[in-house]
Write a protein that holds these residues in place. Structure first.
Motif, PDB file in Angstrom:
ATOM      1  N   SER A 147       0.843  -1.204   0.000  1.00  0.00           N
ATOM      2  CA  SER A 147       0.000   0.000   0.000  1.00  0.00           C
ATOM      3  C   SER A 147       0.870   1.243   0.000  1.00  0.00           C
ATOM      4  O   SER A 147       2.000   1.239   0.465  1.00  0.00           O
ATOM      5  N   ASP A 183       0.414   5.418   0.927  1.00  0.00           N
ATOM      6  CA  ASP A 183      -0.457   6.444   1.514  1.00  0.00           C
ATOM      7  C   ASP A 183      -1.826   5.869   1.881  1.00  0.00           C
ATOM      8  O   ASP A 183      -2.872   6.494   1.664  1.00  0.00           O
ATOM      9  N   VAL A 221      -3.452   3.545   0.451  1.00  0.00           N
ATOM     10  CA  VAL A 221      -4.212   2.943  -0.656  1.00  0.00           C
ATOM     11  C   VAL A 221      -3.609   1.584  -0.948  1.00  0.00           C
ATOM     12  O   VAL A 221      -2.399   1.455  -1.125  1.00  0.00           O
ATOM     13  N   LYS A 222      -4.477   0.575  -0.968  1.00  0.00           N
ATOM     14  CA  LYS A 222      -3.986  -0.776  -1.202  1.00  0.00           C
ATOM     15  C   LYS A 222      -3.570  -0.924  -2.675  1.00  0.00           C
ATOM     16  O   LYS A 222      -4.269  -0.481  -3.573  1.00  0.00           O
ATOM     17  N   ILE A 223      -2.393  -1.529  -2.859  1.00  0.00           N
ATOM     18  CA  ILE A 223      -1.887  -1.689  -4.225  1.00  0.00           C
ATOM     19  C   ILE A 223      -1.888  -3.159  -4.590  1.00  0.00           C
ATOM     20  O   ILE A 223      -1.352  -3.979  -3.850  1.00  0.00           O
ATOM     21  N   THR A 278      -5.635  -3.996  -9.924  1.00  0.00           N
ATOM     22  CA  THR A 278      -6.196  -2.628  -9.890  1.00  0.00           C
ATOM     23  C   THR A 278      -5.247  -1.645 -10.546  1.00  0.00           C
ATOM     24  O   THR A 278      -5.676  -0.692 -11.189  1.00  0.00           O
ATOM     25  N   TRP A 279      -3.946  -1.896 -10.397  1.00  0.00           N
ATOM     26  CA  TRP A 279      -2.989  -1.009 -11.061  1.00  0.00           C
ATOM     27  C   TRP A 279      -3.219  -1.042 -12.579  1.00  0.00           C
ATOM     28  O   TRP A 279      -3.313  -0.016 -13.234  1.00  0.00           O
ATOM     29  N   ASN A 285      -6.167   0.924 -13.713  1.00  0.00           N
ATOM     30  CA  ASN A 285      -6.137   2.380 -13.555  1.00  0.00           C
ATOM     31  C   ASN A 285      -5.013   3.065 -14.316  1.00  0.00           C
ATOM     32  O   ASN A 285      -4.944   4.282 -14.358  1.00  0.00           O
ATOM     33  N   MET A 313      -3.802   5.036 -10.009  1.00  0.00           N
ATOM     34  CA  MET A 313      -4.766   5.078  -8.910  1.00  0.00           C
ATOM     35  C   MET A 313      -4.423   6.129  -7.855  1.00  0.00           C
ATOM     36  O   MET A 313      -5.250   6.406  -6.983  1.00  0.00           O
ATOM     37  N   LEU A 314      -3.213   6.724  -7.905  1.00  0.00           N
ATOM     38  CA  LEU A 314      -2.821   7.667  -6.864  1.00  0.00           C
ATOM     39  C   LEU A 314      -2.735   9.111  -7.339  1.00  0.00           C
ATOM     40  O   LEU A 314      -3.063  10.027  -6.610  1.00  0.00           O
ATOM     41  N   ASP A 331      -3.115  15.661  -8.099  1.00  0.00           N
ATOM     42  CA  ASP A 331      -3.821  14.614  -7.356  1.00  0.00           C
ATOM     43  C   ASP A 331      -5.151  14.282  -8.019  1.00  0.00           C
ATOM     44  O   ASP A 331      -5.538  14.899  -9.016  1.00  0.00           O
TER      45      ASP A 331
END
Lengths: 222, 417
Positions: B95, B97, B99-101, B105-106, B109, B287-288, B306
């Motif tokens: 993860s 910050d 946020v699960k990585i 999902t990567w 996104n 995603m970030l 952001d």
């Protein structure tokens, strides 16, 4: 006077003229025969998809044909004038030498227009049977500079043939060759859409170039 | 008289031909590559990493403070960029910050896209025909093509005839939403190798934006509300796996916008120094954060943004433009102007189009060579015992066009008989 001048020119180019008509129209027809057989293998929608999204140009066979025809007609018309300097006789006729030169060029331009119109009509006519309007519109934009290069080649052939000094002939050939190259820079369909107008103006301005060579010849430049 | 005119026309055409060909010869012989640095943003360190290239040796990436890293270290610092290879070596963090990585999902996104000036408008856009795919069910290339001129028409490609029934059905749907014919910009994916069909994004004759889809053979046609005074210049559809966004839109005032699929929301990106016809922009999304990199002829700017579209951090660097290097200086010394029919590789505007672009007289370094050539021309006129009166135009041409004019008037020589 026009009639006899045109007859004189016609005798020189008639063989090349009919040859150009046969080859020009023949290649256009052959191109569509190839397309017909390709469409028997590939579905039309996939073929069109390739044209629109993969920059596939279905008429490349056509490309240097007008250039070759223009060059041939030019050579057929002006080389005989230069062997044994026969053009001297033309220029000694009791008419204005500029007018005589322009009549010769006008005849060549008319012959080329007839050949190119035939080719263009066959190209557009059969193309419209196979493909939608948009495809043929872009195809017409793409072949326009190729046809114009044919006229340019004709003018250059005349200018170089009549020029009396070899040194300048080579210089004209270099500049003329670079000029011809400008008609063939890009290969993608539709690339010349913004440039066709400019090229047309340049070719029209170029049309009286032969007068310069005739004038130099007349004044005995050796 | 006509033969004099024919000479000047030949000289003029020769000048154009030379102004096109000689600079190409020059560039072929002497052109130098500018190695633009490559910029990455790290969500781990909240810092930029700059990779530079050099012809002679491989340079290690540095951060904005100048600290050097090895390639592997940089890859570990920028997991959003190198997730696939980090995943393979098991170094992808769980993860960042909070946020699960994970790699799936990567993948969904991750967006990588670039607007190069010549990709904005391509010759193929001239066809203005597109396939409209069925959005429900299997995606297969349809047997008809759509055009939007005075009405919507579907052309059957087999028979080359318009399908009146389908055309009427779609034209009615267009009229119901108040579409003003004909269509202007068409953005969509014409490919049949895709997982879903989002249809096409179309602007009408007064600049309003619409979304066209086909579901079960029926038109689905929606008007997209655009902000006031918003005029669309370019639009690029993007097939993103998470289906979150539809298009990048560049407005008439050169702002980059994103059209999200949720409620057709249009959001402006805080990048303000981007000129689409001259600069290249690279867009990286994950995603970030977003990262935008704007390359100009002599600078590079990067913005980390952001997910709420506020700038987190930015980086700017200038380097020596080509016109200030020796080859650039010599170029401007030799050639007062150039005719560009297509742009050279280093400056890819209109690379796919032939266009008459005259470019030059930007500074006065050509004056010296022109003075010399003018002197030589005067000398030649004297030597050939010609009258000045008859050569004024030639001298003016040399003064104005320098090298090109000088060559042209000497190939097509002025004679007095």
């Amino acid at each position: 006077m026009w009639k006899s001048m045109f007859y004189k020119e016609w005798i020189k180019i008639r063989l090349v003229f009919w040859l150009s008509v046969i080859v020009g129209v023949g290649v256009t027809l052959a191109m569509y025969m190839i397309i017909r057989s390709e469409l028997a293998d590939t579905p039309v929608n996939h073929y069109l998809w390739k044209i629109m999204n993969r920059d596939f140009v279905f008429f490349t066979l056509f490309k240097f044909l007008p250039l070759g025809i223009g060059l041939l007609i030019g050579l057929a018309q002006f080389i005989p004038e230069m062997t044994e300097k026969r053009i001297k006789l033309t220029l000694h006729l009791p008419i204005n030498e500029e007018k005589a030169g322009l009549q010769m060029v006008a005849f060549g331009v008319m012959s080329l227009t007839i050949i190119f119109s035939l080719m263009f009509l066959v190209f557009i006519g059969i193309g419209r049977y196979y493909f939608p309007y948009e495809i043929i519109r872009v195809a017409a934009i793409t072949v326009a500079p190729w046809f114009m290069s044919g006229f340019a080649a004709f003018f250059i052939a005349g200018m170089v043939a009549i020029e009396p000094i070899w040194k300048y002939r080579i210089a004209y050939l270099v500049i003329g060759g670079l000029f011809i190259k400008m008609f063939f820079i890009l290969w993608k369909a539709g690339s010349y859409i913004y440039a066709n107008g400019f090229f047309l103006i340049l070719v029209v301005l170029f049309s009286i170039s032969i007068l310069f060579s005739i004038y130099r010849f007349r004044k005995g430049e050796m | 008289m006509l033969h004099k005119l024919s000479r000047y026309l030949l000289v003029m055409i020769a000048i154009l031909v030379l102004a096109y060909s000689v600079p190409i010869l020059y560039n072929t012989l002497f052109d130098k590559r500018i190695n633009t640095p490559h910029i990455l943003y790290s969500a781990l360190n909240d810092d930029f990493y700059i990779s530079r290239y050099d012809e002679k040796k491989v340079l290690n990436p540095v951060d904005t403070k100048g600290k050097e890293y090895t390639q592997t270290e940089m890859m570990e610092q920028c997991p959003m960029m190198f997730a696939t290879s980090l995943h393979q070596s098991g170094l992808l963090p769980d993860s960042i910050d909070g946020v699960k990585i994970d790699i799936e999902t990567w993948h969904q996104n991750f967006i990588m896209y670039g607007f190069v000036p010549h990709s904005l408008r391509r010759p193929a856009d001239e066809y203005r025909l597109f396939p409209l795919y069925e959005s429900t069910g299997k995606i297969a290339l349809p047997g008809d093509l759509c055009r939007i001129k005075k009405r919507v028409e579907f052309v059957n490609v087999q028979s080359n005839e318009v399908n009146e029934e389908k055309s009427l059905l779609f034209t009615k749907a267009f009229e119901k939403e108040g579409f003003v014919f004909p269509a202007q910009i068409l953005a969509g994916n014409p490919s049949h190798r895709k997982n879903r069909a989002d249809g096409w994004f179309i602007t009408d004759n007064i600049g309003d934006l619409f979304h066209l889809k086909m579901e079960n053979g029926q038109p689905v046609f929606n008007r997209i509300e655009i902000p006031e005074d918003f005029q669309i210049k370019y639009m690029q559809y993007l097939e993103v796996e998470n289906e979150k966004l539809y298009c990048f839109i560049i407005s008439e005032d050169n702002r980059l916008n994103i059209l999200y699929s949720k409620d057709y929301e249009i959001v402006e990106i805080p990048v303000y120094d981007y000129i689409p016809e001259e600069h290249t922009i690279y867009i990286m999304g994950n995603m970030l954060f977003w990262m935008f990199q704007v390359n100009t002829e002599n600078s590079i700017a990067a913005y980390a943004v952001d997910l709420d579209h506020n700038i987190i951090d930015s980086y700017y660097e200038e380097f020596q433009p080509k016109s200030e290097m020796l080859i650039g200086k010599a170029y401007h010394f030799l050639f007062p102007f150039t005719l560009k029919l297509t742009q050279p590789r280093s400056d890819p505007k209109y690379i796919d189009f032939v266009k008459f672009n005259f470019d030059g007289y930007s500074n006065f370094s050509w004056v010296y060579l022109h003075a010399v050539l003018l002197g030589v021309s005067v000398f030649l006129i004297r030597k050939r015992k010609l009258r000045f009166k008859n050569n004024i135009i030639d001298l003016l041409l040399v003064a104005a066009t320098g090298l090109f004019g000088f060559i042209a008037i000497n190939v097509f020589q002025n004679k007095e008989y």
